[in-house]
Design a protein around this motif. Sequence first.
Motif, mmCIF file in Angstrom:
data_model
loop_
_atom_site.group_PDB
_atom_site.id
_atom_site.type_symbol
_atom_site.label_atom_id
_atom_site.label_comp_id
_atom_site.label_asym_id
_atom_site.label_seq_id
_atom_site.Cartn_x
_atom_site.Cartn_y
_atom_site.Cartn_z
ATOM 1 N N GLN A 29 2.072 -4.900 4.901
ATOM 2 C CA GLN A 29 1.680 -5.660 3.754
ATOM 3 C C GLN A 29 0.862 -6.880 4.074
ATOM 4 O OE1 GLN A 29 6.057 -5.931 3.709
ATOM 5 N NE2 GLN A 29 5.690 -5.929 1.710
ATOM 6 N N GLN A 48 4.542 -6.756 -0.290
ATOM 7 C CA GLN A 48 3.666 -7.083 0.822
ATOM 8 C C GLN A 48 3.625 -8.593 1.023
ATOM 9 O OE1 GLN A 48 -0.130 -4.821 0.473
ATOM 10 N NE2 GLN A 48 0.741 -4.028 -1.438
ATOM 11 N N ASP A 55 0.583 -5.119 5.154
ATOM 12 C CA ASP A 55 -0.422 -4.696 4.180
ATOM 13 C C ASP A 55 -0.340 -3.203 3.927
ATOM 14 O OD1 ASP A 55 -3.789 -3.807 4.332
ATOM 15 O OD2 ASP A 55 -2.872 -4.781 2.612
ATOM 16 N N LYS A 87 -0.183 -5.339 -4.549
ATOM 17 C CA LYS A 87 1.036 -6.071 -4.205
ATOM 18 C C LYS A 87 1.855 -6.331 -5.462
ATOM 19 C CE LYS A 87 0.594 -10.343 -2.841
ATOM 20 N NZ LYS A 87 0.319 -11.513 -1.996
ATOM 21 N N TYR A 140 7.808 -0.504 9.122
ATOM 22 C CA TYR A 140 7.720 -1.065 7.770
ATOM 23 C C TYR A 140 9.005 -0.733 7.019
ATOM 24 C CZ TYR A 140 5.011 -3.013 3.967
ATOM 25 O OH TYR A 140 4.535 -3.837 2.998
ATOM 26 N N TYR A 198 8.237 -0.929 1.324
ATOM 27 C CA TYR A 198 7.018 -0.115 1.298
ATOM 28 C C TYR A 198 6.918 0.661 -0.010
ATOM 29 C CZ TYR A 198 3.511 3.340 2.632
ATOM 30 O OH TYR A 198 2.392 4.126 2.667
#
Length: 360
Positions: free
Chosen positions: A22, A157, A221, A227, A147, A152
């Motif tokens: 993120q 993020q 990211d 986001k 992650y 996720y």
Amino acid sequence: MKTKFSALLLFFSSFFYAQQSQTCDTPENEPALDLNSITKCTIEKSNDKKKNKKVSFQVTSRRRIRRKKDLVKGVNNNFSKKISEVKKKTQIVNSLTLEGTNVSNAISFFNVDEIPLFESCEDVAIMKQNKCFKSKITEHIKNNFQYPNSSYNKGIQGRVLVNFVIDKEGNSKITNTLFPYKGEELRDEANRIVNKLPKFIPGKQSGVKVNVQYTLKIMFDIPGVKKTNIRKKVNTIDLDEVYTFDELERTPTFKECFSNFDDSFDCFANELKKHVIKNFAYPVDALDNNIEGIVYVSFIINSEGDVVNIKAKGPKDGEVLEIAAKKLVEKLPKLKAGYRDYKRVNTKYQFPIEFSLEDE
């Protein structure tokens, strides 16, 4: 699922991107922070017993010394970027220390005579040891990054900053971690990565082993995914009645105070102090331009416990300090509203933050 990374060293930080990770973008009007300073604050209590005791915070740093830029190439599978590292060690001078952490004598990674080293970098030429350190820490991130599945899937993020000290024995000790809104899992993942760092060859100053402070910046990211963990900004709103602390039957409280059945001003002040220590540092732009002075911050805790109507007034040419102070208050969590006549009401509060620079 393969995860691509890029790494940048920005200021005192190593800057990593996980492409199925993120990213937390810093707003254009948010001043950069001097991450290798440790923020301290003091609480000044008035002698009277009223509930409107004042809380005062002081942020002190060393004046910035400009150094020749050292160009560094960022690493990515498809591209590279050049950025410069031009930072100066800062030191906070105050009487308080961070709870459970003694880093007052830690020297910045970019100011120490001999930097800490991965064992594999020990035999590298001195001029290349810095590059070797960055390469190995980038490799460590690539090999250990995972992650968080829940974050996720939710599109959470952001940027995580892990401040840690490599002590005289070569062990890494996290001092504090800054993370984005709803980014607790990202914080935990970044801390896990730092905690897995191997034992280092300690850094030295004048031939003596010392504690060395370093800041690792990890950007999470998810390409192509919007986001979701964006804190909604609360605009200035009109409020019919606003009270001060000393006009209330019960003052606003942080959830930690509420859980402990403590609605005292002392608990409020202590939690506000913790928030300052955790989230604030001297703005880099202010260091660059030798800007200092007192900023008076005011805000309202409305009847729902939200912090609204944030205002800041600082010294002449001190807009960067005002922005930093307002950003700090914007990060305050939801509180328990104050009460008057057995009803939740809007409460106004104001406190000063003193920004001070000291000569070397």
